[in-house]
Motif scaffolding. Structure first.
Motif, PDB file in Angstrom:
ATOM      1  N   LEU A 148      34.708  92.005  14.512  1.00 43.15           N
ATOM      2  CA  LEU A 148      33.230  91.464  15.619  1.00 43.15           C
ATOM      3  C   LEU A 148      32.545  90.860  15.152  1.00 43.15           C
ATOM      4  CD1 LEU A 148      34.974  94.553  16.645  1.00 43.15           C
ATOM      5  CD2 LEU A 148      32.743  94.900  17.977  1.00 43.15           C
ATOM      6  N   THR A 149      32.264  89.791  15.686  1.00 42.93           N
ATOM      7  CA  THR A 149      32.065  88.767  14.589  1.00 42.93           C
ATOM      8  C   THR A 149      30.353  88.379  16.446  1.00 42.93           C
ATOM      9  OG1 THR A 149      32.490  86.472  15.694  1.00 42.93           O
ATOM     10  CG2 THR A 149      33.053  87.766  13.388  1.00 42.93           C
ATOM     11  N   PHE A 150      29.138  88.501  15.799  1.00 38.90           N
ATOM     12  CA  PHE A 150      27.787  88.897  16.386  1.00 38.90           C
ATOM     13  C   PHE A 150      27.294  87.519  16.935  1.00 38.90           C
ATOM     14  CE2 PHE A 150      28.841  93.284  15.574  1.00 38.90           C
ATOM     15  CZ  PHE A 150      29.234  93.168  17.472  1.00 38.90           C
ATOM     16  N   CYS A 162      29.150  88.119  21.126  1.00 35.99           N
ATOM     17  CA  CYS A 162      30.299  88.897  20.847  1.00 35.99           C
ATOM     18  C   CYS A 162      31.900  88.591  20.691  1.00 35.99           C
ATOM     19  CB  CYS A 162      30.056  90.359  20.446  1.00 35.99           C
ATOM     20  SG  CYS A 162      31.508  91.021  19.392  1.00 35.99           S
ATOM     21  N   VAL A 214      27.324  92.716  26.053  1.00 35.24           N
ATOM     22  CA  VAL A 214      27.289  93.060  24.705  1.00 35.24           C
ATOM     23  C   VAL A 214      26.828  94.378  24.821  1.00 35.24           C
ATOM     24  CG1 VAL A 214      27.044  93.116  22.158  1.00 35.24           C
ATOM     25  CG2 VAL A 214      27.390  90.863  23.311  1.00 35.24           C
ATOM     26  N   PHE A 255      26.679  98.636  20.309  1.00 40.21           N
ATOM     27  CA  PHE A 255      27.317  97.646  19.305  1.00 40.21           C
ATOM     28  C   PHE A 255      26.085  97.168  18.240  1.00 40.21           C
ATOM     29  CE2 PHE A 255      31.306  96.541  21.204  1.00 40.21           C
ATOM     30  CZ  PHE A 255      32.183  98.218  21.181  1.00 40.21           C
ATOM     31  N   SER A 264      29.263  90.412  10.771  1.00 43.38           N
ATOM     32  CA  SER A 264      30.378  90.471  12.087  1.00 43.38           C
ATOM     33  C   SER A 264      31.208  92.089  10.630  1.00 43.38           C
ATOM     34  CB  SER A 264      31.746  89.153  10.079  1.00 43.38           C
ATOM     35  OG  SER A 264      33.023  90.198  10.414  1.00 43.38           O
ATOM     36  N   PRO A 272      22.050  89.161  18.871  1.00 42.77           N
ATOM     37  CA  PRO A 272      23.050  88.242  19.339  1.00 42.77           C
ATOM     38  C   PRO A 272      22.900  88.921  21.222  1.00 42.77           C
ATOM     39  CG  PRO A 272      23.626  90.889  17.613  1.00 42.77           C
ATOM     40  CD  PRO A 272      22.300  90.708  18.125  1.00 42.77           C
ATOM     41  N   VAL A 323      24.120  96.604  14.722  1.00 43.16           N
ATOM     42  CA  VAL A 323      23.804  95.955  14.336  1.00 43.16           C
ATOM     43  C   VAL A 323      22.528  95.194  13.614  1.00 43.16           C
ATOM     44  CG1 VAL A 323      23.405  93.242  14.890  1.00 43.16           C
ATOM     45  CG2 VAL A 323      25.304  93.525  15.438  1.00 43.16           C
TER      46      VAL A 323
END
Length: 428
Positions: free
Chosen positions: A422-424, A320, A280, A284, A353, A317, A288
């Motif tokens: 984008l979902t972490f 992702c 990831v 990003f 998200s 995370p 987060v």
């Protein structure tokens, strides 16, 4: 010589009693659509059955494809095959018909008796009188060919690779601009208005809503420049060998989205993680971390709980998932995200998200019932976090609202119409 050869071939079929129809091996693909709508001013509302009329939600619940474990669904996009064969009537009009052997003989000698010929006159004249046009017409005839038709790249309506570890079909979320096309630029007034909003967003405190315990929505949280940077990184990875593809599920079904992964490959059919992917991006992870920290501040202001992490745990995370939803057709059925480790799920480590591009309706509920679910509109730049007691909620995306992406973002990135999500998550 070309004219005589074509006529003799047709004549051979007629003399043996066959018809003069010609077929093609070329194929086309169809893409289903669902009605879109314009975004309203509402931010959060109860998704009652009456409010959903006209959005296609009545058949959304268990009939659509889903991502998570028990919420696996059965409806998906499919390859169209309506145009697999073409008759001469469809290609040249309704005047086609069988040729007599006398007619064929006369045509091969240079004549054209319109009273005896039942084919389109323009086609016959081009075959008989113009070698150049005859060559062009012969090349355009849908005759059987040994080579398969070339399938264009980056089309929403085309099937992509199956759920494998590598993907060769390229899907570009920010395709190069067409220099030959005419594109209307954003007006100066509109551009200045968006720039003012962006400046106000940067100096003001984050606006957030606590939707339920452990579920926080940060509105307009990501700046235009941050969203553009995310798109650039995702585009670069998406064009690689492990980039975007259209996942399969069930017996040949296709999900209504494009998917790629950071950290680890996720197989939506097996509901498990697989091969390692590029980590990831650090940029990003910083976003987060900042969003979770601001969510803690919001929770502390609105509750008497001293330990905010007991409501919304921290997250680091390592995966992702990046989903692209096309406007009008992109959607995802109600499901739970529960493919992480038992330890991660039991601790309620949250899902984070990011939404970029067109707005989307987002449903969430304790039950897998779209009629009883609450609804919130997720806009470009919004960040949604759900963990703790809300970690196991059913959630889904029934509708992408077309033409709602920020004009400034589109002008800067040429992001294709649709929504990037984008979902972490933390697997362990």
């Amino acid at each position: 010589m070309l004219n005589q050869t074509i006529i003799k071939d047709v004549g051979a079929d007629v003399s043996s009693g066959g018809s003069a129809s010609i077929t093609s091996d070329e194929k086309s693909y169809s893409l289903g659509t669902t009605a879109g709508h314009n975004s309203g001013s509402r931010i959060h509302q109860s998704a009652t059955p009456a409010a959903r009329q006209g959005r296609g939600w009545s058949s959304f619940g268990s009939a659509n494809s889903s991502r998570g474990g028990s919420a696996r669904q059965s409806t998906a996009s499919s390859k169209g095959s309506n145009a697999s064969n073409f008759s001469r009537d469809e290609q040249y009009g309704s005047k086609s018909g069988p040729l007599s052997s006398d007619t064929v003989k006369g045509l091969s000698n240079g004549g054209a008796d319109s009273s005896a010929v039942n084919l389109d006159r323009r086609l016959l004249e081009s075959l008989v009188h113009s070698p150049d046009v005859a060559q062009s017409s012969a090349d355009s005839l849908p005759v059987k060919s040994c080579s398969k038709p070339k399938i264009p790249e980056c089309s929403d309506s085309l099937p992509h690779n199956e759920n494998s570890e590598s993907h060769t079909q390229k899907f570009d979320i920010c395709p190069p601009r067409n220099s030959g096309g005419v594109k209307l630029k954003q007006t100066l007034m509109s551009k200045n208005r968006e720039l003012r909003k962006e400046k106000e967003r940067s100096i003001s405190r984050p606006k957030g809503d606590i939707l339920r315990p452990g579920m926080v929505l940060l509105k307009n949280y990501l700046s235009i420049s941050e969203q553009a940077s995310i798109l650039e990184i995702c585009r670069d990875h998406g064009l690689g060998p492990t980039g975007f593809y259209q996942p399969s599920f069930g017996e040949g079904g296709k999900m209504h989205l494009q998917l790629m992964c950071f950290g680890a490959f996720w197989n939506p059919e097996l509901h498990q993680y697989g091969e390692v992917r590029p980590p990831v991006p650090r940029k990003f992870l910083k976003l987060v971390d900042r969003a979770v920290t601001d969510s803690w501040s919001l929770i502390a202001e609105n509750s008497r709980v001293k330990d905010v992490k007991s409501i919304l745990p921290s997250v680091q995370p390592d995966v992702c998932l990046v989903n692209y939803y096309a406007p009008r057709t992109g959607r995802l059925g109600l499901h739970q995200d529960k493919d992480e480790s038992r330890e991660s799920l039991d601790k309620g480590i949250p899902i984070v998200s990011f939404s970029i591009g067109d707005s989307a309706d987002f449903l969430y509920s304790d039950q897998r019932d779209a009629e009883k679910a609450d609804n919130v509109i997720l806009e470009s730049g919004d960040v949604l976090i759900f963990g703790g007691k809300s970690r196991h909620i059913f959630h889904g995306v029934p509708t992408i609202i077309p033409d709602t992406a920020p004009k400034l973002l589109l002008e800067e990135t040429n992001f294709r119409p649709g929504r990037l999500n984008l979902t972490f998550r933390q697997r362990f």
